[in-house]
Scaffold this motif. Structure first.
Motif, short mmCIF file in Angstrom:
data_model
loop_
_atom_site.label_atom_id
_atom_site.label_comp_id
_atom_site.label_asym_id
_atom_site.label_seq_id
_atom_site.Cartn_x
_atom_site.Cartn_y
_atom_site.Cartn_z
N GLU A 64 0.84 -1.20 0.00
CA GLU A 64 0.00 0.00 0.00
C GLU A 64 0.88 1.26 0.00
N LEU A 68 1.80 4.21 -3.42
CA LEU A 68 1.44 5.64 -3.42
C LEU A 68 2.17 6.34 -4.58
N THR A 72 3.91 11.65 -3.42
CA THR A 72 3.51 11.42 -2.02
C THR A 72 4.66 10.75 -1.26
N LYS A 73 5.28 9.76 -1.91
CA LYS A 73 6.39 9.05 -1.24
C LYS A 73 7.53 10.01 -0.93
N LEU A 116 1.73 11.20 4.99
CA LEU A 116 1.50 10.58 3.67
C LEU A 116 0.02 10.42 3.35
N TRP A 117 -0.79 10.18 4.41
CA TRP A 117 -2.24 10.03 4.22
C TRP A 117 -2.91 11.10 5.09
#
Ligand SMILES: O=C(O)CCC(=O)C(=O)O
Ligand SMILES: [Fe+2]
Length: 315
Positions: A64, A68, A72-73, A116-117
């Motif tokens: 998961e 990304l 985002t990473k 990240l989220w």
């Protein structure tokens, strides 16, 4: 010529250890750990304390994470080299990794996750944190056994307090060929103890003292690789071996792996205890600060230097 057996990492069973008392089982496992670390600097640890559902969940979480988008990473940043997102290196294009500092502390994992989220990802945080927490126990058992074996357990508290944990998570793309391609270059770890875990795709190779590569094949899904870094090699005044290792990839499947690294804190001076230095064992490394050493290691010259620790502070 005799037929030489293919070398294999020693396998050590950490289940059913009585941690409170110096039980016969503790003493037996301790002697196996010491012998393995002197000879190989590395062994396979069977440790069922990490529950099966967590062992499965960790790889779903890694997938998961690496799925990304790149932008985002790239939000996984760190002032410390190799603690944030790395990937797309021309020399090792299959490799990608991210880091979670203090992964044994839930708030730290939460803050990395929320970065990240933005809407949160409880499941990811919980998985990373529980997994890391279980493995810190194995790290501490191994380090206690090392200090006891060296007869210097009086430094145990200082030693344990001198480190932080980093969980680094890695993805190696399958090279889509049956030829073997480099996943991660030959290196020795610089930290204290590393505990590695991998999905079903093999690829880790560890070099023996006489220069043969051992291809690691886990004997169960409860198997971890425990490995010594250069800092314990120096601290033990050379008694424990810090092995070269690398990752070689073939085929189509992606390899996911994790490494829990115990890392000396900046400002702490690593110095072999006086009990380990005598005429027969002269001091091999001058006292040094790990973070200062890394400043050399991450220079262009340091990166090409397979014996960076010796260059930096060898006597
Ligand atoms: O992926 C692996 O199994 C090894 C990773 C490794 O050696 C490292 O991160 O230092
Ligand atoms: Fe490594």
């Amino acid at each position: 010529m005799g037929t030489e057996a293919t070398p294999k990492l020693p396998i050590i069973d950490f289940n059913n250890l009585n941690l409170e008392a110096k039980s016969p089982n503790w003493e037996l496992v301790k002697s196996q750990v010491y012998k393995a670390l002197v000879e190989y600097g590395c062994f396979e640890a069977v440790f069922d304390k990490v529950p099966l559902d967590l062992r499965k969940a960790i790889f779903a979480s890694l997938q998961e994470l690496f799925d990304l988008p790149l932008e985002t990473k790239l939000l996984n940043v760190s002032k410390k080299p190799y603690h944030g997102y790395v990937g797309q290196y021309p020399m090792i294009p299959l490799f990608e990794s991210m880091g979670i500092d203090d992964a044994n502390i839930l708030e730290k994992v939460d803050s990395m996750t929320n970065n990240l989220w933005p809407d949160g990802n409880q499941n990811f945080s919980k998985t990373i944190h529980s997994f890391s927490e279980e493995l810190t126990e194995l790290d501490q058992i191994i380090r206690k056994m090392i200090l006891e074996s060296l007869g210097v357990e009086k430094y145990l508290e200082e030693h344990m307090n001198s480190t932080n944990y980093l969980l680094r998570v890695m993805k190696y793309k399958g090279p889509q060929t049956s030829d073997t391609k480099l996943g991660l270059s030959t290196h020795s770890d610089k930290n204290v103890v590393t505990i590695l875990y991998q999905n079903q795709v093999e690829g880790l190779e560890v070099m023996t003292k006489d220069g043969q590569w051992i291809s690691y094949k886990p004997s169960s899904s409860g198997s971890f690789v425990a490995m010594i870094g250069d800092s314990i090699h120096a601290w033990s005044n050379g008694r424990l071996h810090s092995p070269f290792h690398r990752v070689m990839m073939s085929g189509n499947e992606a390899r996911y792996s994790t490494g829990l690294f115990s890392i000396p804190k900046g400002g702490y001076i690593i110095k072999a205890p006086e009990e380990l230095v005598d005429e027969e064992h002269p001091l091999l490394f001058r006292p040094y600060d790990h973070v200062e050493f890394l400043k050399y290691y991450y220079t262009e010259k340091g990166q090409r230097d397979q014996f960076a620790m010796r260059t930096y502070c060898g006597v």
